[in-house]
Scaffold this motif. Structure first.
Motif, PDB file in Angstrom:
ATOM      1  N   MET A 178      53.189  73.694  23.389  1.00 40.84           N
ATOM      2  CA  MET A 178      54.548  73.800  22.881  1.00 40.84           C
ATOM      3  C   MET A 178      54.995  72.469  22.277  1.00 40.84           C
ATOM      4  O   MET A 178      54.372  71.429  22.502  1.00 40.84           O
ATOM      5  CB  MET A 178      55.506  74.200  24.005  1.00 40.84           C
ATOM      6  N   VAL A 179      56.083  72.518  21.524  1.00 39.59           N
ATOM      7  CA  VAL A 179      56.644  71.319  20.901  1.00 39.59           C
ATOM      8  C   VAL A 179      57.945  70.956  21.610  1.00 39.59           C
ATOM      9  O   VAL A 179      58.882  71.772  21.642  1.00 39.59           O
ATOM     10  CB  VAL A 179      56.940  71.546  19.400  1.00 39.59           C
ATOM     11  N   PRO A 180      58.051  69.772  22.191  1.00 38.79           N
ATOM     12  CA  PRO A 180      59.313  69.372  22.828  1.00 38.79           C
ATOM     13  C   PRO A 180      60.409  69.178  21.792  1.00 38.79           C
ATOM     14  O   PRO A 180      60.142  68.719  20.668  1.00 38.79           O
ATOM     15  CB  PRO A 180      58.953  68.050  23.516  1.00 38.79           C
ATOM     16  N   ALA A 181      61.634  69.535  22.158  1.00 35.81           N
ATOM     17  CA  ALA A 181      62.770  69.402  21.244  1.00 35.81           C
ATOM     18  C   ALA A 181      64.037  69.166  22.052  1.00 35.81           C
ATOM     19  O   ALA A 181      64.044  69.314  23.281  1.00 35.81           O
ATOM     20  CB  ALA A 181      62.911  70.663  20.379  1.00 35.81           C
ATOM     21  N   VAL A 182      65.105  68.799  21.342  1.00 36.25           N
ATOM     22  CA  VAL A 182      66.380  68.539  22.005  1.00 36.25           C
ATOM     23  C   VAL A 182      67.521  69.024  21.120  1.00 36.25           C
ATOM     24  O   VAL A 182      67.443  68.958  19.888  1.00 36.25           O
ATOM     25  CB  VAL A 182      66.543  67.032  22.317  1.00 36.25           C
ATOM     26  N   ILE A 183      68.573  69.528  21.745  1.00 37.58           N
ATOM     27  CA  ILE A 183      69.812  69.894  21.053  1.00 37.58           C
ATOM     28  C   ILE A 183      70.885  68.925  21.533  1.00 37.58           C
ATOM     29  O   ILE A 183      71.125  68.799  22.735  1.00 37.58           O
ATOM     30  CB  ILE A 183      70.239  71.339  21.374  1.00 37.58           C
ATOM     31  N   TYR A 184      71.532  68.232  20.604  1.00 40.50           N
ATOM     32  CA  TYR A 184      72.527  67.223  20.982  1.00 40.50           C
ATOM     33  C   TYR A 184      73.760  67.366  20.091  1.00 40.50           C
ATOM     34  O   TYR A 184      73.775  68.085  19.101  1.00 40.50           O
ATOM     35  CB  TYR A 184      71.939  65.818  20.830  1.00 40.50           C
ATOM     36  N   GLY A 185      74.821  66.611  20.450  1.00 37.80           N
ATOM     37  CA  GLY A 185      76.005  66.540  19.598  1.00 37.80           C
ATOM     38  C   GLY A 185      77.189  67.344  20.100  1.00 37.80           C
ATOM     39  O   GLY A 185      77.137  68.015  21.142  1.00 37.80           O
ATOM     40  N   ALA A 186      78.306  67.250  19.334  1.00 34.71           N
ATOM     41  CA  ALA A 186      79.562  67.949  19.625  1.00 34.71           C
ATOM     42  C   ALA A 186      80.130  67.550  20.987  1.00 34.71           C
ATOM     43  O   ALA A 186      80.824  68.352  21.638  1.00 34.71           O
ATOM     44  CB  ALA A 186      79.386  69.462  19.541  1.00 34.71           C
ATOM     45  N   LYS A 187      79.818  66.317  21.421  1.00 33.28           N
ATOM     46  CA  LYS A 187      80.344  65.783  22.681  1.00 33.28           C
ATOM     47  C   LYS A 187      79.982  66.640  23.891  1.00 33.28           C
ATOM     48  O   LYS A 187      80.733  66.740  24.857  1.00 33.28           O
ATOM     49  CB  LYS A 187      81.868  65.609  22.590  1.00 33.28           C
ATOM     50  N   GLU A 188      78.809  67.289  23.811  1.00 31.95           N
ATOM     51  CA  GLU A 188      78.319  68.089  24.928  1.00 31.95           C
ATOM     52  C   GLU A 188      76.994  67.521  25.415  1.00 31.95           C
ATOM     53  O   GLU A 188      76.336  66.733  24.721  1.00 31.95           O
ATOM     54  CB  GLU A 188      78.145  69.550  24.506  1.00 31.95           C
ATOM     55  N   GLU A 189      76.600  67.926  26.598  1.00 29.46           N
ATOM     56  CA  GLU A 189      75.360  67.437  27.187  1.00 29.46           C
ATOM     57  C   GLU A 189      74.163  67.940  26.391  1.00 29.46           C
ATOM     58  O   GLU A 189      74.131  69.085  25.932  1.00 29.46           O
ATOM     59  CB  GLU A 189      75.260  67.904  28.643  1.00 29.46           C
ATOM     60  N   ALA A 190      73.168  67.082  26.233  1.00 28.04           N
ATOM     61  CA  ALA A 190      71.960  67.460  25.496  1.00 28.04           C
ATOM     62  C   ALA A 190      71.181  68.540  26.251  1.00 28.04           C
ATOM     63  O   ALA A 190      71.184  68.584  27.487  1.00 28.04           O
ATOM     64  CB  ALA A 190      71.078  66.243  25.280  1.00 28.04           C
ATOM     65  N   ILE A 191      70.537  69.420  25.500  1.00 29.15           N
ATOM     66  CA  ILE A 191      69.730  70.492  26.070  1.00 29.15           C
ATOM     67  C   ILE A 191      68.276  70.249  25.687  1.00 29.15           C
ATOM     68  O   ILE A 191      67.943  70.141  24.498  1.00 29.15           O
ATOM     69  CB  ILE A 191      70.175  71.877  25.549  1.00 29.15           C
ATOM     70  N   LEU A 192      67.402  70.152  26.680  1.00 25.89           N
ATOM     71  CA  LEU A 192      65.980  69.958  26.442  1.00 25.89           C
ATOM     72  C   LEU A 192      65.304  71.320  26.312  1.00 25.89           C
ATOM     73  O   LEU A 192      65.478  72.196  27.167  1.00 25.89           O
ATOM     74  CB  LEU A 192      65.348  69.174  27.594  1.00 25.89           C
ATOM     75  N   ILE A 193      64.529  71.486  25.243  1.00 22.62           N
ATOM     76  CA  ILE A 193      63.897  72.775  24.977  1.00 22.62           C
ATOM     77  C   ILE A 193      62.455  72.566  24.513  1.00 22.62           C
ATOM     78  O   ILE A 193      62.033  71.441  24.213  1.00 22.62           O
ATOM     79  CB  ILE A 193      64.655  73.588  23.908  1.00 22.62           C
ATOM     80  N   ALA A 194      61.710  73.656  24.463  1.00 23.79           N
ATOM     81  CA  ALA A 194      60.343  73.648  23.945  1.00 23.79           C
ATOM     82  C   ALA A 194      60.206  74.786  22.945  1.00 23.79           C
ATOM     83  O   ALA A 194      60.734  75.883  23.154  1.00 23.79           O
ATOM     84  CB  ALA A 194      59.342  73.806  25.084  1.00 23.79           C
ATOM     85  N   LEU A 195      59.480  74.524  21.840  1.00 24.16           N
ATOM     86  CA  LEU A 195      59.343  75.493  20.762  1.00 24.16           C
ATOM     87  C   LEU A 195      57.888  75.860  20.520  1.00 24.16           C
ATOM     88  O   LEU A 195      56.979  75.061  20.800  1.00 24.16           O
ATOM     89  CB  LEU A 195      59.917  74.918  19.459  1.00 24.16           C
ATOM     90  N   ASP A 196      57.693  77.036  19.977  1.00 26.75           N
ATOM     91  CA  ASP A 196      56.359  77.438  19.532  1.00 26.75           C
ATOM     92  C   ASP A 196      56.050  76.659  18.252  1.00 26.75           C
ATOM     93  O   ASP A 196      56.835  76.710  17.301  1.00 26.75           O
ATOM     94  CB  ASP A 196      56.353  78.946  19.249  1.00 26.75           C
ATOM     95  N   PRO A 197      54.948  75.912  18.184  1.00 32.63           N
ATOM     96  CA  PRO A 197      54.648  75.120  16.989  1.00 32.63           C
ATOM     97  C   PRO A 197      54.532  75.961  15.721  1.00 32.63           C
ATOM     98  O   PRO A 197      54.806  75.484  14.623  1.00 32.63           O
ATOM     99  CB  PRO A 197      53.326  74.438  17.332  1.00 32.63           C
ATOM    100  N   ARG A 198      54.157  77.229  15.867  1.00 29.77           N
ATOM    101  CA  ARG A 198      54.063  78.109  14.692  1.00 29.77           C
ATOM    102  C   ARG A 198      55.433  78.348  14.073  1.00 29.77           C
ATOM    103  O   ARG A 198      55.552  78.449  12.841  1.00 29.77           O
ATOM    104  CB  ARG A 198      53.396  79.437  15.089  1.00 29.77           C
TER     105      ARG A 198
END
Length: 214
Positions: free
Chosen positions: A28-48
């Motif tokens: 999997m590919v590690p990723a992060v969702i950040y911004g809008a003054k909210e806590e970051a969310i750690l996620i994993a994505l399918d590389p495809r």
């Protein structure tokens, strides 16, 4: 309108380089969702899924609804994708969360119409586009497919500005003022190279030279 794409993700708990390496080992590919003054969310994505978006092109102007398995769906922009320097595979993806009412910075294609009937073009002029796409700040729900400029009946030498865009859709260019977007340039004149042959003077005959000496 801007294209909205749904992308599936899995939640991951741990941050850091070690956790990211472990995610990659699982395919999997590690990723992060950040911004809008909210806590970051750690996620994993399918590389495809990531490579599919890379091959499409224009991913920086798309909206992504990231759906975390067993969690919430977040409206985002894909801001950065890091690749392996040798394998050219995705290593990490950054998503920016959109807050309600937040404007986004996107690139919109610029289209020119009326080239076939334009006077300047008929006379040999060429449409010189300063911008083939324009970076603007806009409402994510009102991003136009393109900005259109009609060449009309303008002659060679005429310039087209931001104010000539038919429908600006409320977008605000990053550039200031009524800047030039294109012009009808005169045809290029190709100068022919003239080759001048060197003048060769024949040497006097030996017999004549001898008579001259006498």
């Amino acid at each position: 309108m801007v294209q909205t794409i749904r992308i599936e993700a899995e939640a991951r708990e741990l941050a850091g380089k070690g956790a990211a390496r472990a995610t990659r080992k699982q395919g999997m590919v590690p990723a992060v969702i950040y911004g809008a003054k909210e806590e970051a969310i750690l996620i994993a994505l399918d590389p495809r899924d990531v490579m599919k978006e890379m091959h499409k092109g224009g991913w920086q102007s798309h909206l992504y609804e990231v759906a975390v398995k067993g969690g919430s769906t977040t409206r985002t922009l894909m801001r950065d994708v890091q690749f392996h320097p040798l394998k050219d595979t995705p290593l990490h993806v950054d998503f920016q969360r959109l807050a309600p009412g937040q404007l986004i910075r996107v690139k919109v294609p610029v289209v020119f119409t009326g080239e076939d009937t334009n006077t300047g073009v008929k006379e040999g002029g060429v449409v010189n586009a300063v911008y083939r796409e324009l970076e603007v700040m806009t409402d994510p729900d009102k991003v136009p497919d393109n900005f259109t400029i009609d060449l009309g009946d303008h002659p060679i030498g005429h310039s087209f500005h931001w104010s000539d865009v038919k429908d600006q859709a409320g977008a605000k260019p990053v550039l200031a003022g009524d800047f030039v977007m294109a012009s009808i340039a005169p045809p290029k004149v190709v100068e022919e190279e003239v080759i001048v042959a060197p003048v060769v003077t024949a040497a006097p005959a030996k017999g004549k030279a001898a008579k001259g000496k006498k």
